[in-house]
Design a protein around this motif. Structure first.
Motif, PDB file in Angstrom:
ATOM      1  N   CYS A 144       0.837  -1.207   0.000  1.00  0.00           N
ATOM      2  CA  CYS A 144       0.000   0.000   0.000  1.00  0.00           C
ATOM      3  C   CYS A 144       0.870   1.254   0.000  1.00  0.00           C
ATOM      4  N   GLU A 145       2.002   1.166   0.688  1.00  0.00           N
ATOM      5  CA  GLU A 145       2.905   2.317   0.739  1.00  0.00           C
ATOM      6  C   GLU A 145       3.460   2.642  -0.642  1.00  0.00           C
ATOM      7  N   ALA A 146       3.690   1.616  -1.459  1.00  0.00           N
ATOM      8  CA  ALA A 146       4.226   1.835  -2.800  1.00  0.00           C
ATOM      9  C   ALA A 146       3.156   2.326  -3.766  1.00  0.00           C
ATOM     10  N   ASP A 147       1.909   1.817  -3.593  1.00  0.00           N
ATOM     11  CA  ASP A 147       0.846   2.135  -4.560  1.00  0.00           C
ATOM     12  C   ASP A 147       0.008   3.337  -4.159  1.00  0.00           C
ATOM     13  N   ALA A 148       0.006   3.674  -2.900  1.00  0.00           N
ATOM     14  CA  ALA A 148      -0.863   4.776  -2.443  1.00  0.00           C
ATOM     15  C   ALA A 148      -0.035   5.816  -1.698  1.00  0.00           C
ATOM     16  N   ASP A 149      -0.686   6.962  -1.477  1.00  0.00           N
ATOM     17  CA  ASP A 149      -0.007   8.042  -0.757  1.00  0.00           C
ATOM     18  C   ASP A 149       0.061   7.766   0.746  1.00  0.00           C
ATOM     19  N   LYS A 150      -0.865   6.968   1.251  1.00  0.00           N
ATOM     20  CA  LYS A 150      -0.956   6.740   2.690  1.00  0.00           C
ATOM     21  C   LYS A 150      -0.663   5.278   3.003  1.00  0.00           C
ATOM     22  N   THR A 151       0.187   5.045   3.991  1.00  0.00           N
ATOM     23  CA  THR A 151       0.552   3.689   4.392  1.00  0.00           C
ATOM     24  C   THR A 151      -0.474   3.140   5.378  1.00  0.00           C
ATOM     25  N   ASN A 152      -0.821   1.879   5.210  1.00  0.00           N
ATOM     26  CA  ASN A 152      -1.734   1.213   6.134  1.00  0.00           C
ATOM     27  C   ASN A 152      -0.927   0.685   7.324  1.00  0.00           C
ATOM     28  N   ILE A 153      -1.111   1.326   8.494  1.00  0.00           N
ATOM     29  CA  ILE A 153      -0.339   0.970   9.696  1.00  0.00           C
ATOM     30  C   ILE A 153      -1.287   0.392  10.742  1.00  0.00           C
ATOM     31  N   ILE A 154      -0.904  -0.757  11.306  1.00  0.00           N
ATOM     32  CA  ILE A 154      -1.709  -1.423  12.334  1.00  0.00           C
ATOM     33  C   ILE A 154      -0.795  -1.778  13.502  1.00  0.00           C
ATOM     34  N   SER A 155      -1.268  -1.483  14.726  1.00  0.00           N
ATOM     35  CA  SER A 155      -0.509  -1.815  15.935  1.00  0.00           C
ATOM     36  C   SER A 155      -1.260  -2.865  16.744  1.00  0.00           C
ATOM     37  N   ALA A 156      -0.498  -3.780  17.318  1.00  0.00           N
ATOM     38  CA  ALA A 156      -1.104  -4.805  18.187  1.00  0.00           C
ATOM     39  C   ALA A 156      -1.607  -4.154  19.474  1.00  0.00           C
ATOM     40  N   LYS A 157      -2.738  -4.625  19.967  1.00  0.00           N
ATOM     41  CA  LYS A 157      -3.348  -4.044  21.161  1.00  0.00           C
ATOM     42  C   LYS A 157      -2.640  -4.515  22.425  1.00  0.00           C
ATOM     43  N   MET A 158      -2.536  -3.587  23.377  1.00  0.00           N
ATOM     44  CA  MET A 158      -2.000  -3.911  24.702  1.00  0.00           C
ATOM     45  C   MET A 158      -3.157  -4.057  25.688  1.00  0.00           C
ATOM     46  N   PRO A 159      -2.971  -4.802  26.749  1.00  0.00           N
ATOM     47  CA  PRO A 159      -4.049  -4.922  27.749  1.00  0.00           C
ATOM     48  C   PRO A 159      -4.306  -3.587  28.441  1.00  0.00           C
ATOM     49  N   ASN A 160      -5.569  -3.304  28.695  1.00  0.00           N
ATOM     50  CA  ASN A 160      -5.937  -2.070  29.386  1.00  0.00           C
ATOM     51  C   ASN A 160      -5.724  -2.222  30.887  1.00  0.00           C
ATOM     52  N   THR A 161      -5.301  -1.145  31.527  1.00  0.00           N
ATOM     53  CA  THR A 161      -5.188  -1.113  32.984  1.00  0.00           C
ATOM     54  C   THR A 161      -6.114  -0.044  33.536  1.00  0.00           C
ATOM     55  N   PHE A 162      -6.502  -0.210  34.796  1.00  0.00           N
ATOM     56  CA  PHE A 162      -7.472   0.692  35.414  1.00  0.00           C
ATOM     57  C   PHE A 162      -6.967   2.139  35.420  1.00  0.00           C
TER      58      PHE A 162
END
Length: 217
Positions: A144-162
């Motif tokens: 996607c970075e090569a074909d489009a202007d915007k890169t598709n970025i995904i981050s793995a989720k971390m556990p939520n704390t109170f």
């Protein structure tokens, strides 16, 4: 009319005196019940419910992490036979003779196992604290970075704390609040409790955690 007024005035005066007497009785009773005891009490124990506010300092930093360790306790499916102990993990330790000892000292023949006996011991292990480091990896699609202007970025989720900005886990926060209010442990004593576990948690840090928990709740 004057006689009637005098009678009423006397009745009012008598009622006032009776009311003053009853008030005095109530005040004396309250002093005996709620008054300051002659027994000497540690002043640090009297501030159970304002202990957190008194020691809190929101300007201090969270405790720093110096060493990262990880431990895991293996669960057991064994159900014990004693009341209130059925949920405990079980560790079995077998005591056998060394190979050099498994021969008869009279005739020299090998010894064979003919039975065994068991003894159960309820062991105590002090509480422990350890650092659980969570690393979230970020991914990007190079296509996607090569074909489009915007890169598709995904981050793995971390556990939520109170408390999102705090390093305290949900379990540790629950433990601190429980010790403070369920078991009436003052913060200065809680500070010593953690020091015995080789962890320096100041009263200010503990206070901040308690107040932040109260605010969130």
């Amino acid at each position: 009319m004057e006689k009637e007024i005098e009678t009423k005035d006397k009745e009012i005066d008598d009622l006032k005196k009776e009311l003053a007497f009853l008030k005095g009785q109530i005040l004396n009773k309250n002093r005996r019940i709620f008054g300051q005891s002659s027994e000497q009490v540690d002043s640090r124990q009297l501030s159970l419910f304002n202990d957190a506010e008194k020691n809190s300092d929101l300007k201090i930093d969270e405790p720093s992490i110096e060493e990262i360790t990880y431990t895991r306790k293996k669960s057991s499916s064994h159900l014990g036979k004693k009341d209130n102990l059925s949920g405990l993990d079980r560790v079995t330790i077998e005591h056998k003779l060394d190979e050099s000892e498994t021969f008869c000292d009279k005739c020299g023949n090998d010894l064979v196992i003919i039975g065994k006996k068991s003894k159960e011991i309820l062991k105590y292990k002090p509480a422990e604290l350890y650092i659980e480091e969570h690393i979230s990896y970020t991914y990007a699609c190079k296509n996607c970075e090569a074909d489009a202007d915007k890169t598709n970025i995904i981050s793995a989720k971390m556990p939520n704390t109170f408390l999102y900005k705090s390093m305290a886990s949900n379990e540790l926060l629950a433990h601190v609040v429980s010790m403070k209010y369920q078991y009436a442990m003052p913060l200065y004593r809680m500070e010593s409790y953690f020091k015995m576990m080789d962890v320096n948690l100041s009263r200010q840090t503990l206070s901040n955690w308690i107040i932040s928990c109260a605010s969130e709740l």
